[in-house]
Design an enzyme around this catalytic site. Sequence first.
Site, PDB file in Angstrom:
ATOM      1  N   ASP A  45     -15.144 -21.685  11.806  1.00 39.90           N
ATOM      2  CA  ASP A  45     -15.392 -22.916  10.985  1.00 39.90           C
ATOM      3  C   ASP A  45     -14.054 -23.196  10.232  1.00 39.90           C
ATOM      4  O   ASP A  45     -14.078 -24.229   9.732  1.00 39.90           O
ATOM      5  CB  ASP A  45     -16.344 -22.872   9.842  1.00 39.90           C
ATOM      6  CG  ASP A  45     -16.050 -21.581   8.827  1.00 39.90           C
ATOM      7  OD1 ASP A  45     -15.157 -20.800   9.107  1.00 39.90           O
ATOM      8  OD2 ASP A  45     -16.995 -21.365   8.111  1.00 39.90           O
ATOM      9  N   SER A  46     -12.895 -22.475  10.518  1.00 35.32           N
ATOM     10  CA  SER A  46     -11.582 -23.026  10.227  1.00 35.32           C
ATOM     11  C   SER A  46     -11.164 -24.299  11.196  1.00 35.32           C
ATOM     12  O   SER A  46     -10.151 -24.743  10.629  1.00 35.32           O
ATOM     13  CB  SER A  46     -10.462 -21.888  10.682  1.00 35.32           C
ATOM     14  OG  SER A  46     -10.583 -21.703  12.220  1.00 35.32           O
ATOM     15  N   ASP A  84     -18.910 -19.245  14.460  1.00 41.93           N
ATOM     16  CA  ASP A  84     -19.136 -18.920  12.958  1.00 41.93           C
ATOM     17  C   ASP A  84     -20.343 -19.993  12.635  1.00 41.93           C
ATOM     18  O   ASP A  84     -20.704 -20.882  12.952  1.00 41.93           O
ATOM     19  CB  ASP A  84     -17.763 -19.572  12.172  1.00 41.93           C
ATOM     20  CG  ASP A  84     -17.034 -18.735  11.570  1.00 41.93           C
ATOM     21  OD1 ASP A  84     -17.325 -17.490  11.426  1.00 41.93           O
ATOM     22  OD2 ASP A  84     -15.836 -19.014  11.397  1.00 41.93           O
ATOM     23  N   LYS A 112     -21.018 -15.115  13.463  1.00 46.27           N
ATOM     24  CA  LYS A 112     -20.189 -14.534  12.514  1.00 46.27           C
ATOM     25  C   LYS A 112     -20.818 -15.340  11.093  1.00 46.27           C
ATOM     26  O   LYS A 112     -20.933 -16.451  11.007  1.00 46.27           O
ATOM     27  CB  LYS A 112     -18.868 -14.840  12.624  1.00 46.27           C
ATOM     28  CG  LYS A 112     -18.020 -14.028  11.643  1.00 46.27           C
ATOM     29  CD  LYS A 112     -16.483 -13.741  11.791  1.00 46.27           C
ATOM     30  CE  LYS A 112     -15.904 -15.095  12.035  1.00 46.27           C
ATOM     31  NZ  LYS A 112     -15.570 -15.767  10.390  1.00 46.27           N
ATOM     32  N   GLU A 114     -20.406 -14.711   6.953  1.00 51.64           N
ATOM     33  CA  GLU A 114     -19.648 -14.155   5.685  1.00 51.64           C
ATOM     34  C   GLU A 114     -20.546 -13.725   4.613  1.00 51.64           C
ATOM     35  O   GLU A 114     -21.136 -14.245   3.874  1.00 51.64           O
ATOM     36  CB  GLU A 114     -18.764 -15.390   5.345  1.00 51.64           C
ATOM     37  CG  GLU A 114     -17.774 -15.771   6.344  1.00 51.64           C
ATOM     38  CD  GLU A 114     -16.804 -17.124   5.731  1.00 51.64           C
ATOM     39  OE1 GLU A 114     -16.939 -17.339   4.446  1.00 51.64           O
ATOM     40  OE2 GLU A 114     -16.330 -17.708   6.459  1.00 51.64           O
ATOM     41  N   GLU A 181     -10.708  -9.751   6.505  1.00 42.28           N
ATOM     42  CA  GLU A 181      -9.669 -10.973   6.402  1.00 42.28           C
ATOM     43  C   GLU A 181      -8.960 -10.576   5.050  1.00 42.28           C
ATOM     44  O   GLU A 181      -9.669 -10.496   4.049  1.00 42.28           O
ATOM     45  CB  GLU A 181     -10.205 -12.300   6.458  1.00 42.28           C
ATOM     46  CG  GLU A 181      -9.255 -13.413   6.081  1.00 42.28           C
ATOM     47  CD  GLU A 181      -9.787 -14.737   6.410  1.00 42.28           C
ATOM     48  OE1 GLU A 181     -10.972 -15.141   7.006  1.00 42.28           O
ATOM     49  OE2 GLU A 181      -8.876 -15.678   6.011  1.00 42.28           O
TER      50      GLU A 181
HETATM   51  O1  KIV Z   1     -13.014 -19.664  10.790  1.00 43.81           O
HETATM   52  C1  KIV Z   1     -12.056 -18.771  11.191  1.00 43.81           C
HETATM   53  O2  KIV Z   1     -11.187 -19.261  12.012  1.00 43.81           O
HETATM   54  C2  KIV Z   1     -12.385 -17.209  10.800  1.00 43.81           C
HETATM   55  C3  KIV Z   1     -10.941 -16.433  11.245  1.00 43.81           C
HETATM   56  C4  KIV Z   1      -9.953 -16.492  10.073  1.00 43.81           C
HETATM   57  C5  KIV Z   1     -11.056 -15.205  11.400  1.00 43.81           C
HETATM   58  O3  KIV Z   1     -12.969 -16.962  10.136  1.00 43.81           O
END
Ligand code: KIV
Length: 264
Positions: A45-46, A84, A112, A114, A181
């Site tokens: 989600d970056s 994510d 993934k 968080e 992270e």
């Molecule tokens: O969203 C993302 O790119 C991430 C990485 C920083 C691991 O969670």
Amino acid sequence: MKKVTINDLMLWKQEGRKFASSTAYDASFAQLFEQQEMPVLLVGDSLGMVLQGLSDTLPVTIDDMVYHTRCVRAGNSKSLLMADMPFMSYATPEQACDNAAKLMRAGANMVKIEGGDWLVDTVKMLTERAVPVCAHLGLTPQSVNIFGGFKVQGREQDKADRMVRDAIALQEAGAQVILLECVPAELAARITEVLYVPVIGIGAGNATDGQILVMHDMFGISANYMPKFSKNFLAETGDMRKAVSLYIDQVQSGEFPDAAHTIA
Ligand code: KIV
């Protein structure tokens, strides 16, 4: 490259063989990563920051994630693909199931999420329903407003101990990968040692089983900010394919991250 599965990652951990991974958001780069034999990709989600130009990841939607997961899968059938779950898409276990199904149908092999032990029921619900989970601990960017900024996590002893307990609880709930992270290298080493599932680190030193970088950081082209622990592999090679290959080699040999790219 043969198709990479979670079993490969487990085996590599047992063998002490380090592996690289990267974010990816589109089919062209996904294909380039497959050609260079990148074993694991994350549709992060970056993308809110590196593609959409936002200051954090909170506005990213499940539809954004589904779209980019589909794009990446279209260009790459071999890498293990994590996607994510964005902010507030897994606030309850039921909501997590509905949204994870969308990402799995778009081609993800794993989702993934968080957070710490409050996610135990969610991880159980997802994994019992055939959705593999990577649990992300440490600097979890969706919590930026709780942390008061993008700050290193786990420096204090009580917080470090808590992160170790969270990692164990998430593993016991069924998480098959843990991502750390921005945590001190010593803490990441402790968590990697205590878990039997693979641990992927970013800004977490070189004792973790795998490493991940945001691809824009690997190429030194991030719009606003380059984290200190990241390295511009394109600057050294002048060629994107060679940059990816150098990153993979340096992770496998343990050369990256070195002391200059590690949080003490
Ligand atoms: O969203 C993302 O790119 C991430 C990485 C920083 C691991 O969670």
